[in-house]
Design a protein around this motif. Structure first.
Motif, short mmCIF file in Angstrom:
data_model
loop_
_atom_site.label_atom_id
_atom_site.label_comp_id
_atom_site.label_asym_id
_atom_site.label_seq_id
_atom_site.Cartn_x
_atom_site.Cartn_y
_atom_site.Cartn_z
N LEU A 65 0.83 -1.21 0.00
CA LEU A 65 0.00 0.00 0.00
C LEU A 65 0.86 1.26 0.00
N PHE A 66 1.96 1.24 0.75
CA PHE A 66 2.83 2.41 0.84
C PHE A 66 3.41 2.77 -0.53
N THR A 69 -6.91 3.77 -6.53
CA THR A 69 -5.86 3.08 -7.27
C THR A 69 -4.81 2.48 -6.34
N THR A 70 -4.58 3.11 -5.19
CA THR A 70 -3.65 2.53 -4.22
C THR A 70 -4.15 1.18 -3.72
N CYS A 71 -5.40 1.14 -3.33
CA CYS A 71 -5.97 -0.12 -2.83
C CYS A 71 -6.04 -1.17 -3.93
N LEU A 73 3.39 5.82 -5.85
CA LEU A 73 3.32 5.76 -7.30
C LEU A 73 2.06 6.41 -7.84
N GLN A 74 0.91 6.06 -7.29
CA GLN A 74 -0.35 6.61 -7.78
C GLN A 74 -0.48 8.10 -7.51
N SER A 75 0.09 8.57 -6.41
CA SER A 75 0.08 10.01 -6.11
C SER A 75 0.90 10.77 -7.15
N TYR A 76 2.07 10.23 -7.47
CA TYR A 76 2.90 10.90 -8.47
C TYR A 76 2.22 10.90 -9.83
#
Length: 314
Positions: free
Chosen positions: A105-106, A148-150, A111-114
């Motif tokens: 998750l971290f 998208t993270t989950c 990645l998804q935030s960027y």
């Protein structure tokens, strides 16, 4: 029409010509230029009639660092040339066989935030009244990153929660499932972060570069093209290294030296990502075209030809 778009109109209508331009624009040395130097380079460029390769460094700096809609400098970490150095460690880490869901998750969150920030910074902003993100847009981006993270951590969640011990099943979750999942999440990230372009429309231009209005059809086409290109980028980056490792693991040398698999996967992920970035950026023109019949009726009369032009974003 911005000088960047005028250049793409005359030099970016074939895949090979776009690829050649992007290979030059992705030079990381351009990231060392200051905002003042970038704006000076952009303002020094001539009109569409005088803009050509002789502008040299100023042209490359403008194309790689200036937003074609606002004329503002793109934030340093979200410039095209920064995509490879910024995303490579995040992509490599997100593909690791993590020992816990928390780690998965971290790295997916980073990645998804960027990716969400890159998609937003390089969007088409021609219909926006304010240069700053609205509260609704911030909430949309936060929701996109959360989802998208989950979803990106699902392979590790399945392995941990189901207690998977079978080697073939683990191979499926770690090497096969991430391929379509990475492509789908990259596509979803672009579509949601840039959904305002489909809802409010983007500026379209006639063949002489004059704006004729906002088109939702052009906005939807721009978002879909960018989403497909990003799906190809992350799908290929997930597929090729994993398939390469799976094939090499069948050889005797890899069976005797199983520790070679991890460094090979990391190096191949970085290599494929670096090779695919200019290809992905070149799949569709930066200055896209849409047929007059496909846009809103109110815009058809203003068109002076069979096609209208729009800035696709990146």
């Amino acid at each position: 029409m911005d000088t960047n778009l005028l250049y793409w109109k005359s030099h970016g209508q074939s895949f090979l010509s776009r690829l050649q331009v992007w290979v030059n624009l992705l030079d990381p040395l351009s990231l060392l230029s200051s905002d003042a130097d970038i704006l000076k380079a952009h303002s020094s460029l001539g009109s569409g009639e005088t803009l050509n390769e002789k502008d040299g460094a100023a042209l490359s700096l403008s194309l790689s660092s200036v937003h074609a809609d606002s004329g503002a400098v793109v934030p340093l970490v979200f410039r095209p040339a920064a995509l490879l150095p910024m995303s490579t460690p995040l992509v490599v880490a997100s593909f690791l066989p993590h020992s816990s869901v928390r780690l998965a998750l971290f790295w997916q969150f980073l990645l998804q935030s960027y990716c969400a920030g890159f998609n937003y910074a390089n969007r088409n902003s021609s219909s926006e009244q304010s240069p700053t993100a609205s509260l609704m847009q911030l909430l949309l981006m936060a929701g996109t990153v959360s989802y998208t993270t989950c979803a990106g951590a699902l392979p590790q969640i399945f392995i941990s929660r189901l207690g998977v011990r079978s080697a073939p099943v683990q191979t499926f979750f770690r090497s096969i499932l991430p391929i379509p999942l990475s492509a789908a999440l990259a596509f979803f990230n672009v579509v949601t972060v840039r959904s305002a372009e489909s809802e409010t429309g983007i500026r379209v231009f006639d063949s002489r570069g004059n704006p004729v209005g906002l088109s939702k059809a052009a906005g939807d086409k721009a978002v879909r093209e960018t989403a497909w290109s990003r799906a190809v980028l992350f799908g290929a980056t997930a597929a090729l290294p994993n398939l390469l490792v799976l094939l090499l693991q069948r050889t005797r040398r890899f069976q005797r030296n199983s520790l070679l698999a991890a460094p090979l996967r990391h190096v191949s992920v970085a290599l494929v990502l670096g090779l695919m970035i200019p290809v992905c950026f070149s799949l569709f023109p930066q200055l896209g075209t849409i047929r007059k019949e496909d846009v809103e009726e109110r815009l058809r009369a203003a068109a002076d030809g069979e096609r209208l032009y729009y800035h696709r974003g990146l």
